[in-house]
Enzyme design. Structure first.
Site, PDB file in Angstrom:
ATOM      1  N   ASP A 142      41.429  44.845  43.960  1.00  0.00           N
ATOM      2  CA  ASP A 142      41.162  45.780  42.872  1.00  0.00           C
ATOM      3  C   ASP A 142      42.055  47.016  42.974  1.00  0.00           C
ATOM      4  OD1 ASP A 142      38.838  46.424  40.693  1.00  0.00           O
ATOM      5  OD2 ASP A 142      39.507  48.245  41.704  1.00  0.00           O
ATOM      6  N   VAL A 170      38.895  46.453  37.885  1.00  0.00           N
ATOM      7  CA  VAL A 170      39.739  45.286  37.647  1.00  0.00           C
ATOM      8  C   VAL A 170      38.998  44.006  38.023  1.00  0.00           C
ATOM      9  CG1 VAL A 170      41.882  44.126  38.285  1.00  0.00           C
ATOM     10  CG2 VAL A 170      41.881  46.589  37.901  1.00  0.00           C
ATOM     11  N   ASP A 171      38.318  44.008  39.154  1.00  0.00           N
ATOM     12  CA  ASP A 171      37.550  42.833  39.553  1.00  0.00           C
ATOM     13  C   ASP A 171      36.478  42.496  38.518  1.00  0.00           C
ATOM     14  OD1 ASP A 171      38.875  42.229  41.889  1.00  0.00           O
ATOM     15  OD2 ASP A 171      37.526  43.348  43.177  1.00  0.00           O
ATOM     16  N   MET A 172      35.749  43.509  38.068  1.00  0.00           N
ATOM     17  CA  MET A 172      34.656  43.253  37.136  1.00  0.00           C
ATOM     18  C   MET A 172      35.165  42.731  35.800  1.00  0.00           C
ATOM     19  SD  MET A 172      31.598  43.529  38.264  1.00  0.00           S
ATOM     20  CE  MET A 172      30.690  43.658  36.720  1.00  0.00           C
ATOM     21  N   GLY A 175      36.269  39.192  36.067  1.00  0.00           N
ATOM     22  CA  GLY A 175      35.111  38.308  36.052  1.00  0.00           C
ATOM     23  C   GLY A 175      34.580  38.071  34.650  1.00  0.00           C
TER      24      GLY A 175
END
Length: 396
Positions: A142, A170-172, A175
């Site tokens: 991230d 960024v990760d969320m 996803g």
């Protein structure tokens, strides 16, 4: 389970090989809408179990991303472990992975071989930079992708220094994009029987998420963007910070009346939005001085009555206790393994609260159950566990 719960993926089997947040959260979206999601972890476990507040093999990163799943622990470095993995993949409708490019091929599960095991299967590959290209082999995280995607530069402070957004943004968002793409692929699979290989990168997701800011910056030749409207921002009051913004001239006029400064509406510096943006520093300073003299709740009530956009600047604890959040049942307090009672938010729109789903599983928490479902006899299961090919729930 409520009759109103959205469960379109009931009967779908998902094999979740992903670690961290992006891939597991995407698979968790499917679990929240009825899919049977089997989380596969190596003996050391998903590294997400160690991130954030971590206790007893569970963490504040892993819990919300893996809620509703079952878990098996196996060592895919051995031939026997890869055999188990292949058998599980052969019964999956969708496989999610977040390895670096090339790892799935070494496991014997690149898309052509996976599709031979399970015709029509969907493979979702989530990576930092994509499956090929000059950066494909680089690890991504991230923080690194906030830098590479321009997000940190967009969020630069008053001193001009880049700053990361204070969450795993960024990760969320990766996803969320991945979950959306997987849902569309499952719809296609049900309609035609066709499978496909989905390739989702953190870089692509971060760029798509920032598209409006990116275009504005490019059209300004990289110069710092100006506010889109004024007044707009966060302002102190006697009893806490509040957020306020005006979108139209009529709203600004109502704001002026609400704060007892009707003369602002006639001031040529504030005649329209462009003028107000040009003089935003002065306007914000004058507005802040007025708001600081009153209580936040009173200002919010007054502005809402006038039709001016506003609200409190909440800490997370304030949000959990917010009257509207309570009315909507936004948070459900659940007993999270290892972590104690936690307020979790369900998947928006699905209509299923977290207390009606399986809790975040222990490492290997369902190993025997999943092996038995895969067709292994009780004796074969015991042999796999004794050999260390598969592991059961650990004792912390």
């Amino acid at each position: 389970m409520s009759d109103a719960a959205l469960q379109p993926y009931r009967g779908i089997r998902v094999l979740d090989l992903a670690q961290g947040l992006a891939g597991p959260y995407a698979a968790g979206m499917l679990a929240a809408m009825g899919a049977d999601v089997i989380k596969v972890e190596p003996p050391e476990g998903d590294w997400g179990r160690l991130m954030g507040e971590a206790r007893g093999g569970h963490s504040t990163m892993a819990a919300p991303a893996n809620w509703g799943k079952r878990a098996i622990c196996l060592d895919a470095r051995s031939d026997e472990g890869r055999g188990v993995l292949h058998r599980l993949a052969g019964s999956a409708d969708l496989v999610v992975e977040s390895f670096r490019p090339g790892v799935m091929a070494r496991l014997g599960l690149d898309y052509p071989r996976l599709a031979a095991l399970r015709p029509g299967v969907i493979l979702a590959s989530i990576s930092g930079y994509g499956q090929d290209g000059p950066y494909a082999k680089r690890p991504g995280s991230d923080t690194i992708l906030q830098g590479a995607s321009g997000m940190a530069a967009m969020n630069r402070g008053a001193d001009g220094a880049p700053r990361r957004v204070g969450m795993l943004a960024v990760d969320m968002v990766t996803g969320l994009y991945a979950g959306y793409a997987m849902g569309a692929a499952l719809f296609e699979q049900r309609a035609s029987g066709a499978g496909r290989h989905l390739e989702i990168s953190l870089l692509e997701a971060a760029a798509a998420f920032q598209m409006t800011a990116l275009l504005q910056n490019l059209m300004r030749d990289g110069q710092a963007g100006t506010p889109t409207t004024a007044p707009s921002g966060f302002f102190p009051t006697r009893t806490g910070m509040m957020a306020l913004t005006c979108l139209r001239n009529t709203m600004f006029e109502k704001l002026c009346d609400a704060v007892g400064r009707p003369e602002w509406a006639a001031d040529p510096r504030f005649a329209d939005n462009r003028d107000r943006i040009a003089h935003a520093e002065t306007l914000h300073a004058e507005l802040a001085a007025v708001l600081a003299e009153g209580d936040r709740a009173d200002w919010i009530e007054r502005f809402n009555a006038a039709g001016v956009l506003c609200g409190p600047v909440n800490e997370y604890a304030d949000l959990v206790d917010d009257p509207q959040a309570r009315h909507l049942g936004l948070f459900t307090e659940v007993e999270a393994p290892g972590l104690g009672p936690l307020p979790l938010v369900g998947l928006p729109g699905a209509g299923l609260t977290p207390d009606r789903l399986r809790p975040d599983p222990d490492l290997g928490g369902h190993t025997r159950e999943i092996l038995s479902e895969a067709g292994y006899t009780a004796a074969e299961v015991s042999t796999l566990i004794r050999a260390g090919t598969c592991l059961e729930r650990p004792t912390y």
